[in-house]
Design a protein around this motif. Sequence first.
Motif, PDB file in Angstrom:
ATOM      1  N   UNK A 250      42.129  -3.815  -6.955  1.00  0.00           N
ATOM      2  CA  UNK A 250      40.510  -5.041  -6.308  1.00  0.00           C
ATOM      3  C   UNK A 250      39.770  -3.327  -5.920  1.00  0.00           C
ATOM      4  N   UNK A 251      39.685  -2.049  -6.929  1.00  0.00           N
ATOM      5  CA  UNK A 251      39.347  -0.624  -6.196  1.00  0.00           C
ATOM      6  C   UNK A 251      38.393  -0.533  -7.798  1.00  0.00           C
ATOM      7  N   UNK A 252      38.680  -1.517  -8.704  1.00  0.00           N
ATOM      8  CA  UNK A 252      38.295  -0.583 -10.261  1.00  0.00           C
ATOM      9  C   UNK A 252      36.305  -0.908 -10.328  1.00  0.00           C
ATOM     10  N   UNK A 253      35.930   0.289 -10.271  1.00  0.00           N
ATOM     11  CA  UNK A 253      34.575  -0.312 -10.492  1.00  0.00           C
ATOM     12  C   UNK A 253      33.889  -2.021 -10.389  1.00  0.00           C
ATOM     13  N   UNK A 254      33.519  -1.715  -9.523  1.00  0.00           N
ATOM     14  CA  UNK A 254      32.281  -3.194  -9.272  1.00  0.00           C
ATOM     15  C   UNK A 254      33.822  -4.243  -9.059  1.00  0.00           C
ATOM     16  N   UNK A 267      42.060   1.196 -14.778  1.00  0.00           N
ATOM     17  CA  UNK A 267      41.077   1.445 -14.768  1.00  0.00           C
ATOM     18  C   UNK A 267      39.398   1.419 -15.937  1.00  0.00           C
ATOM     19  N   UNK A 268      39.705   0.271 -16.693  1.00  0.00           N
ATOM     20  CA  UNK A 268      38.551   1.715 -17.745  1.00  0.00           C
ATOM     21  C   UNK A 268      37.742   1.987 -17.425  1.00  0.00           C
ATOM     22  N   UNK A 269      36.466   1.621 -16.868  1.00  0.00           N
ATOM     23  CA  UNK A 269      35.192   2.030 -16.140  1.00  0.00           C
ATOM     24  C   UNK A 269      35.181   2.864 -15.236  1.00  0.00           C
ATOM     25  N   UNK A 270      35.731   3.171 -14.677  1.00  0.00           N
ATOM     26  CA  UNK A 270      36.460   4.027 -13.435  1.00  0.00           C
ATOM     27  C   UNK A 270      36.620   2.992 -12.366  1.00  0.00           C
ATOM     28  N   UNK A 271      36.270   3.952 -11.284  1.00  0.00           N
ATOM     29  CA  UNK A 271      36.523   3.630 -10.262  1.00  0.00           C
ATOM     30  C   UNK A 271      35.619   3.094  -8.526  1.00  0.00           C
ATOM     31  N   UNK A 272      35.768   2.648  -7.665  1.00  0.00           N
ATOM     32  CA  UNK A 272      35.054   1.905  -7.269  1.00  0.00           C
ATOM     33  C   UNK A 272      34.679   2.997  -6.133  1.00  0.00           C
ATOM     34  N   UNK A 273      33.069   3.283  -5.557  1.00  0.00           N
ATOM     35  CA  UNK A 273      33.326   4.655  -4.279  1.00  0.00           C
ATOM     36  C   UNK A 273      34.748   4.692  -3.532  1.00  0.00           C
ATOM     37  N   UNK A 274      34.659   6.034  -3.566  1.00  0.00           N
ATOM     38  CA  UNK A 274      36.067   6.019  -2.799  1.00  0.00           C
ATOM     39  C   UNK A 274      37.410   6.237  -2.834  1.00  0.00           C
TER      40      UNK A 274
END
Length: 563
Positions: A250-254, A267-274
């Motif tokens: 659930x912490x994949x970006x957006x 997560x192909x597009x990066x991670x959420x902040x933190x």
Amino acid sequence: MQTQFTMKQANTFIVLYVITLVFQGQHAYRNLVVPGVTIASQSSTYGGNDARRTVDGQPLKLSMAEGSCSHTRSRQRSASLQIELDKVYNVKEVKFWYRKEPEYSDLINTRRLHYYSMYYWDGRSWERCYRDQTDRSQPIPMPSTVPCNGSTQAIQFVTTEPDPRDKLDVFLEICEVEIYGCDVNQYGEECSNCSNRCLECDVVKGCVSCRRQFIGSDCQLCQPGFMGENCENLCISGWYGQNCSMQCSKHCLNNTSTTCDPVNGTCQWGCSPGYTGSMCTEECSAGTYGTGCVNQCSGNCLENQTCYFLDGSCGGGCKSGWGGLKCLTPCRNVTYGRNCANNCSVNCYPSKTCDRFDGTCIGGCSSGWTGQTCEQECPIGTYGLRCYQTCNNCLENKCNAISGVCESGCNDGWVDNKCEQVCTKGHFGRNCQLDCGKCLTEGCHHVNGSCEGNCQDGWEGTQCLIDGSSTGPSPIAISIGIATTALCICSFLVVFVICYYKKRVSGKGNATECPNPYEGPLSDDVPTANVYELPVKIQTESSVYDELALEDEYQNEARRDNP
């Protein structure tokens, strides 16, 4: 005749094949060489000893005289024998027999075979599967079984190493070849079938690689990221892995599950902040925060605590001098301390600004205040800017800390709101309410009223308040007069007693007459003046004692009038 020969020839091959099956009983795998079907060829032929003899199914005929062995000719620098099967097989090993003459030893029989190589055709090129390393001092054991694992249709023997006795010539003298294995999609001693999902079936291990969307020992499972009976469908959004059984982080970006790779969950597009890591399951390390964990904490969190890994906020508050969610904002000039929660003192000079860390008034204190934070009033006896001024003439040394006004009044001899002005000429004492006495010069001392020079005519005392014309005998003068009179009376009595005594001793006729004190001096030392005149003379003289007594009485009256 041709038909009869052919039939006889076929029957012969069948018999030989049966014999071959009998002899291969020690091998669990199938012998893939079929006499009359399998093709054999060699690089050269000596006499009538051609390559076909190596696949005739007669492994017991090993002497050249028996006519069942191949032989390459002399003057060759390399020699080879190739066995070609009817189709591609999963080959495990090759078994062969070399020339064996009864009258010679095994070492002599195999001397031309040392350091040979064996190859198989992989469909594109020849791959070597074996090279002999037997020392020339040792015979090569016969029959010899050589591992040659591969999917192939052809096997090749090659030698380029001449026996020293043959000088530079090389020879191959192989009598029989058997190739063991299974069909392409089979493996094991029983030649079991690999799954139709298998891409590569190893003759020993079984399925070693599956078709694109399958995995497992027998390719019975779907590749991660696929689902369905034939593993033809990709995982639905938000799921990944084996049988699509795992949920994306659930912490994949957006926070969009669709960005998770259906195969490995990255997560192909990066991670959420933190968060960090390929699957965004790891929190930022201590001291970092935000997208990609590339931001550094401010370092101003209270007690050096680390900031929140999501947004960099200091949950426990800020150190002195810092404010804001992330403790990145210096306190404004009018605030200080932890979280900038304290207001600078209103007594800071000149603009109510202070040090943002400890509240020290940078420009000092306003009038009437002192201390580091200007929260203390000036000490008693001082006032004004930095408390540098003193309340010199205020009653009890007390004045207003800011203005210096003597709120309780002035000491004797001073007036004005700050008691900085002496009494005007002609006045003295508390609040200058007392009038000066009859001083000859103008004015008197502003504190005690004493005249600086002489008094006017007819007036006496330090304050010139005693009326000299109405002065009577003072108590001291009266006391002196009384004492003098008493002394004269005593002297008279002493003289009288002495005369009386002498008279009695001498008798009446010869009594000595005592002198009359009122008629003259008793002796040369006694003055002729009348003793009663002394008090009168003392009473007419100006006495300091009278003046002191009158001044004390005047001061008492002044105090009663001005409490």
